[in-house]
Design an enzyme around this catalytic site. Structure first.
Site, PDB file in Angstrom:
ATOM      1  N   HIS A   1       1.711   4.418  -2.836  1.00  0.00           N
ATOM      2  CA  HIS A   1       1.804   5.879  -2.665  1.00  0.00           C
ATOM      3  C   HIS A   1       3.176   6.374  -3.128  1.00  0.00           C
ATOM      4  O   HIS A   1       3.300   7.422  -3.766  1.00  0.00           O
ATOM      5  CB  HIS A   1       1.654   6.251  -1.190  1.00  0.00           C
ATOM      6  CG  HIS A   1       0.253   6.249  -0.665  1.00  0.00           C
ATOM      7  ND1 HIS A   1      -0.777   6.903  -1.285  1.00  0.00           N
ATOM      8  CD2 HIS A   1      -0.285   5.690   0.462  1.00  0.00           C
ATOM      9  CE1 HIS A   1      -1.894   6.743  -0.561  1.00  0.00           C
ATOM     10  NE2 HIS A   1      -1.615   6.007   0.489  1.00  0.00           N
TER      11      HIS A   1
ATOM     12  N   HIS B   1       0.837  -1.204   0.000  1.00  0.00           N
ATOM     13  CA  HIS B   1       0.000   0.000   0.000  1.00  0.00           C
ATOM     14  C   HIS B   1       0.875   1.257   0.000  1.00  0.00           C
ATOM     15  O   HIS B   1       0.732   2.132  -0.862  1.00  0.00           O
ATOM     16  CB  HIS B   1      -0.905  -0.018   1.241  1.00  0.00           C
ATOM     17  CG  HIS B   1      -1.751   1.204   1.386  1.00  0.00           C
ATOM     18  ND1 HIS B   1      -3.085   1.222   1.068  1.00  0.00           N
ATOM     19  CD2 HIS B   1      -1.465   2.465   1.809  1.00  0.00           C
ATOM     20  CE1 HIS B   1      -3.576   2.432   1.271  1.00  0.00           C
ATOM     21  NE2 HIS B   1      -2.607   3.212   1.733  1.00  0.00           N
ATOM     22  N   GLU B   2       1.779   1.335   0.955  1.00  0.00           N
ATOM     23  CA  GLU B   2       2.611   2.541   1.061  1.00  0.00           C
ATOM     24  C   GLU B   2       3.537   2.664  -0.147  1.00  0.00           C
ATOM     25  O   GLU B   2       3.862   3.763  -0.583  1.00  0.00           O
ATOM     26  CB  GLU B   2       3.407   2.549   2.366  1.00  0.00           C
ATOM     27  CG  GLU B   2       2.547   2.582   3.623  1.00  0.00           C
ATOM     28  CD  GLU B   2       1.506   3.710   3.649  1.00  0.00           C
ATOM     29  OE1 GLU B   2       1.731   4.751   2.999  1.00  0.00           O
ATOM     30  OE2 GLU B   2       0.455   3.531   4.299  1.00  0.00           O
TER      31      GLU B   2
ATOM     32  N   HIS C   1       3.381   6.744  -6.752  1.00  0.00           N
ATOM     33  CA  HIS C   1       2.615   7.915  -7.176  1.00  0.00           C
ATOM     34  C   HIS C   1       3.497   9.163  -7.045  1.00  0.00           C
ATOM     35  O   HIS C   1       3.458  10.059  -7.896  1.00  0.00           O
ATOM     36  CB  HIS C   1       1.371   8.021  -6.280  1.00  0.00           C
ATOM     37  CG  HIS C   1       0.276   8.903  -6.799  1.00  0.00           C
ATOM     38  ND1 HIS C   1      -0.778   9.296  -6.009  1.00  0.00           N
ATOM     39  CD2 HIS C   1       0.054   9.472  -8.004  1.00  0.00           C
ATOM     40  CE1 HIS C   1      -1.597  10.063  -6.709  1.00  0.00           C
ATOM     41  NE2 HIS C   1      -1.112  10.184  -7.928  1.00  0.00           N
TER      42      HIS C   1
HETATM   43 ZN    ZN Z   1      -2.847   5.271   2.044  1.00  0.00          ZN
END
Ligand code: ZN
Length: 683
Positions: A478, A474-475, A481
């Site tokens: 990010h 998940h991280e 991104h």
């Molecule tokens: Zn998040």
């Protein structure tokens, strides 16, 4: 960190001649932050003054470009400071934070209330159709104008002064909230004897022994109230009495009477947010907050939550009945309580799917899971990661990687900061030391992922739980991104998107973590080196809907409380009663506790970004379920054409396009919630 030498220039505000212009961490001393902020704030004020004093009529270049480039030193100092207060907080840093937070708010409020500056922006916005702007510029101008309006620029007289007062007071209260919570999480020690550890896995014991040693406790083992250690103990310990004591302490974070009690702060925060929204012309704070999001108005977010709540309640009741049966069969003469849930859920998961967390963890070595996250980024986005131990880091536990593309061109620097330690906030997050931009000379980003995994004993590798593997992906989503960002304007870069879109790139990346294509390659046993057997992979897939009712109810209860506290024309005096009232209205099951109770709900009270916005994770989950389905439909989880669209319209695009349009460009249509219900197993 080095001592300050008055003859040497403050390294926080000089140009950094380090490799990749990374922060020169070893030269930075805590007492340099105050003077650095002084100088950086002064510079930013001068930059703004130069824009308003410009002799020419406003142009995009002399106003919007100039605003985007203003405050360079402030970004530089703030980038280091705000990262360190999250990962390596000390009393000295907290004291600076308490002073600097309201001062920064005053500073930014003065900019948004600067009439000469707003007049230039408004003038440009009024004739935007005539300026021949490209798509990114047009969106930037619109967002800049609206951001001024949303931060008080059109207020007059007393309303103007009151807006500034509220903004500053809110920052002070939110900082206090966050510092109280950190104190409750790290100061509390749950001390244990060897005999108290029945059922607890070796790596959790080793971490508890390490904590006891570092904190010099009377008993040989100790837990703090950080989520990773609490959840491990609650899932593994067969001692019901200790689970209950620990759980009670955990859910009381932020509401212990005394100087760290967050309840009085919450009442003030909610009242001030509500007043601010009214001043700006909105009926409630939620109306104000949701205007620039994908949901756009509270009703849309509420409708999505409502759509999930009833099926989730139905599912959690089935799950409860199954767990109670396990209790009864084991001869437990009690009604299942919140502190029992994780323990019996693990037992049931193990018996129903032959999935045992300890067995699983043997295959999830931290180093291999990092490599797996990198591998997916290589397959999807053609990135390469090279560890660089020669680069400066802010703590010895942190590792640095240089990220390049397939042609060897520099893309970003990535820092991984994986282990829990005193002074680090709980949870996991991505942040940056520098964002990407092209305006005024291209700069590539410096991104960090921060986790709170248990530090391994010296003689064994760090092993992760299934949940931790998901968190890591998940991280890292990010982080991608931030790293892949390819926009012109700094304020449009990377994760600077609405909160209900920003979790899409992170959550969609989670889908790759547990795919057989990835597990076969990277989930190898730490003792035998054997790859995870296919039968075990099959059991993971079979168990993917297990406990979904619990997880959804736990999350949605928090999201609904957040929403209902902010979507009302007044504000509650007594947060305990208000929270209980919402939970009663939604028929929250008595055997559950919301994921984040209000006194420690940092997402919504330690700052404003997720206030009336915790629903964002669910909104983004609609996108990630529907978005990943595009790869499944293509028949290849690394399908190059789908990956290219995902890269172009999402990971590189920052905020240059409206997120609804960006999603549609990637997917070829608007998102469909059916994929979310399928993902959760609610159909
Ligand atoms: Zn998040």
């Amino acid at each position: 960190m080095a001592a300050q030498n008055p003859l040497v220039q403050n390294p926080l505000v000089t140009e950094w001649d380090t490799p990749f212009a990374l922060p020169p961490f070893t030269q930075i001393a805590t007492d340099q932050f105050r003077p650095a902020f002084d100088e950086a704030l002064r510079e930013h004020e001068q930059d703004i003054a130069a824009i308003t004093a410009h002799p020419d009529a406003p142009t995009f270049a002399n106003t919007i470009d100039a605003l985007e480039l203003a405050g360079r030193k402030l970004n530089q100092v703030g980038g280091v400071f705000w990262n360190l207060t999250g990962t390596d907080s000390t009393e000295d840093l907290r004291a600076i934070e308490r002073d600097i937070s309201p001062r920064l708010t005053r500073h930014y409020t003065a900019i948004s209330l600067n009439p000469a500056l707003f007049a230039r922006v408004a003038d440009l916005y009024g004739r935007r159709e005539t300026l021949a702007l490209d798509e990114e510029q047009a969106r930037l101008l619109e967002l800049t104008y609206k951001s001024f309006v949303r931060t008080g620029a059109t207020l007059q007289g007393a309303g103007r002064a009151r807006y500034a007062e509220i903004a500053e007071r809110l920052t002070t209260l939110e900082t206090e909230f966050s510092q109280n919570l950190l104190a409750d999480e790290t100061d509390f020690l749950f001390e244990l004897e060897e005999s108290d550890l029945a059922g607890v896995a070796e790596d959790v014991k080793a971490a508890a022994a390490q904590t006891a040693k570092e904190r010099n406790t009377a008993k040989p083992y100790a837990l703090t109230l950080q989520r990773s250690s609490v959840e491990a103990f609650l899932s593994q310990s067969s001692r019901r009495d200790l689970r209950e004591d620990l759980f009670k302490a955990w859910i009381a974070r932020g509401e212990n009477p005394g100087k760290t009690d967050n309840r009085p702060l919450i009442a003030q925060i909610l009242a001030l947010r509500q007043e601010k929204a009214r001043l700006l012309g909105y009926p409630t704070y939620a109306d104000y907050k949701l205007e620039p999001t994908m949901a756009h108005e509270p009703g849309a977010a509420a409708a999505l939550m409502d759509q999930l709540w009833i099926p989730a309640l139905r599912r959690v009741e089935e799950e409860r009945a199954a767990l109670q049966q396990s209790v009864d069969e084991a001869g437990g003469n009690f009604t299942l309580a919140a502190h029992d849930w994780r323990y019996y859920a693990e037992k049931l998961r193990a018996s129903r799917y032959a999935l045992d967390q300890a067995e699983l963890a043997g295959y999830f070595q931290l180093e291999n899971m990092i490599a797996a996250a990198f591998y997916c980024a290589e397959k999807l986005f053609d990135l390469r990661f090279q560890r660089r131990d020669d680069l400066p880091v802010y703590h010895p536990d942190v590792r640095a990687y240089e990220v390049t593309d397939g042609q060897g061109r520099h893309v970003a620097i990535f820092y991984g900061d994986y282990f829990a330690r005193a002074g680090k906030r709980s949870g996991a997050w991505m942040s940056n030391f520098r964002g990407q931009k092209k305006l005024g000379g291209e700069e590539r980003p410096v991104i960090v992922n921060v986790m709170n995994f248990s530090k391994p004993a010296p003689d064994r590798p760090s092993l992760l739980t299934l949940t931790e593997v998901i968190t890591l992906f998940h991280e890292f989503g990010h982080a991608l991104h931030g790293m892949l960002s390819d926009v012109v304007y700094p304020s449009m870069s990377g994760t600077s998107t609405p909160t209900d879109f920003v979790e899409f790139p992170s959550q969609v990346y989670e889908h790759w973590a547990l795919r057989p294509e990835v597990l076969q390659k990277f989930a190898t046993h730490f003792e035998t080196g054997a790859p995870m057997p296919q039968a075990l992979i099959d059991r993971i897939v079979a168990a993917r809907h297990f406990n979904q009712g619990f997880q959804t109810v736990e999350f949605l209860a928090s999201a609904l409380v957040d929403f209902k506290l902010h979507w009302r024309p007044d504000s509650p005096e007594d947060i305990g009663a208000a929270e209980a009232g919402v939970l009663q209205d939604i028929a929250m099951p008595a055997f559950m506790v919301m994921r984040h109770r209000s006194p420690h709900f940092a997402h919504i009270f330690a700052g404003e970004s997720y206030a009336a916005g915790y629903y964002s994770y669910l909104w983004s989950e609609t996108l990630d379920a529907d978005g990943f389905a595009a790869f499944e439909e293509a028949g290849d989880i690394f399908d190059p054409a789908t990956a290219k669209r995902l890269r172009e319209h999402v990971y590189t695009a920052g905020n240059r396009r409206d997120p609804n349009a960006a999603y549609a460009a990637f997917r070829g249509r608007a998102p469909d919630t059916a994929a979310l219900l399928r993902k959760k197993g609610f159909v």
